[in-house]
Design an enzyme around this catalytic site. Sequence first.
Site, short mmCIF file in Angstrom:
data_model
loop_
_atom_site.label_atom_id
_atom_site.label_comp_id
_atom_site.label_asym_id
_atom_site.label_seq_id
_atom_site.Cartn_x
_atom_site.Cartn_y
_atom_site.Cartn_z
N GLY A 46 0.85 -1.18 0.00
CA GLY A 46 0.00 0.00 0.00
C GLY A 46 0.88 1.22 0.00
CD GLU A 47 2.49 5.68 -0.47
OE1 GLU A 47 2.38 5.32 -1.65
OE2 GLU A 47 3.59 5.90 0.07
CB CYS A 78 5.17 -4.23 -1.04
SG CYS A 78 5.72 -3.04 -2.26
NE ARG A 107 7.72 5.41 0.56
CZ ARG A 107 7.21 6.54 0.08
NH1 ARG A 107 7.79 7.71 0.33
NH2 ARG A 107 6.13 6.51 -0.66
CB ILE A 135 3.57 -2.91 -7.35
CG1 ILE A 135 3.00 -4.12 -8.11
CG2 ILE A 135 2.82 -1.63 -7.73
CD1 ILE A 135 1.60 -4.52 -7.68
NE ARG A 136 3.56 3.12 -6.12
CZ ARG A 136 3.34 3.61 -4.90
NH1 ARG A 136 4.14 4.53 -4.41
NH2 ARG A 136 2.33 3.21 -4.20
CG HIS A 171 2.34 -6.74 -3.92
ND1 HIS A 171 1.30 -6.19 -3.22
CD2 HIS A 171 3.20 -5.73 -4.17
CE1 HIS A 171 1.50 -4.89 -3.06
NE2 HIS A 171 2.65 -4.59 -3.63
CD GLU A 173 -0.58 -9.03 -2.11
OE1 GLU A 173 0.51 -9.54 -1.78
OE2 GLU A 173 -0.70 -7.82 -2.40
N1 GLN Z 1 6.15 2.46 -2.65
C1 GLN Z 1 5.17 2.15 -1.68
C2 GLN Z 1 5.48 2.80 -0.34
O1 GLN Z 1 6.41 3.47 -0.20
C3 GLN Z 1 5.02 0.65 -1.49
C4 GLN Z 1 4.41 0.05 -2.72
C5 GLN Z 1 3.65 -1.20 -2.46
O2 GLN Z 1 3.36 -1.57 -1.32
N2 GLN Z 1 3.28 -1.84 -3.52
O3 GLN Z 1 4.76 2.65 0.59
#
Ligand code: GLN
Length: 191
Positions: A46-47, A78, A107, A135-136, A171, A173
């Site tokens: 998530g974030e 993540c 990050r 993902i990021r 991820h 999941e």
């Molecule tokens: N880049 C996100 C963060 O800094 C993490 C990305 C993710 O959980 N897919 O929180």
Amino acid sequence: MKVGVLALQGAFKLHVQALERLGVEAIEVRSLENFGASEALIIPGGESTTMSFLLESSGIFDSLQERSNNGMPILGTCAGMILLSSKITDGRNDQKPLNLIDIEVRRNGYGRQIDSFESDLLIQGFNSSFRGVFIRAPLVENVSEKVEVLAEINGRPVMCRQDSTIVTSFHPELADDDRIHAEFLELVSNS
Ligand code: GLN
């Protein structure tokens, strides 16, 4: 067995479904009270900056540190990896890591959303590869000798364990493969 999935923000639903497929009761954790009813915790992607803030304002942050230090199993994926780390680079200035696994992360270290990728990972103890969806994703820049590296890409750790804390920069999941969740549940049964 009751396993909590932190549901303050982010990609928690598919973790809940994975737990249910494996026959475990999943609790969506949004308060200190739900957290208290959980024997273990999954922190989803998530974030991490938002989750960090919500963890503190809900009071879960302190309780999580205390329960983890008493052996509660935690799986962080993540953003979850970022939150559990000991040092965050390129985070928000007031973002405080939980410091429950001795790794340093950057990050978005693999780039932005557009640089998201998938890779077949060789994970220690698994007899075939696991599809890693990044993902990021956070880049692990340092691990201490207390940390066991369970998988890596180009010499960089992407899955690590320290005692009863497991983290992945991808991820699990999203892989259509419940082996990481199953391994985590094994850790919970043995704890
Ligand atoms: N880049 C996100 C963060 O800094 C993490 C990305 C993710 O959980 N897919 O929180």
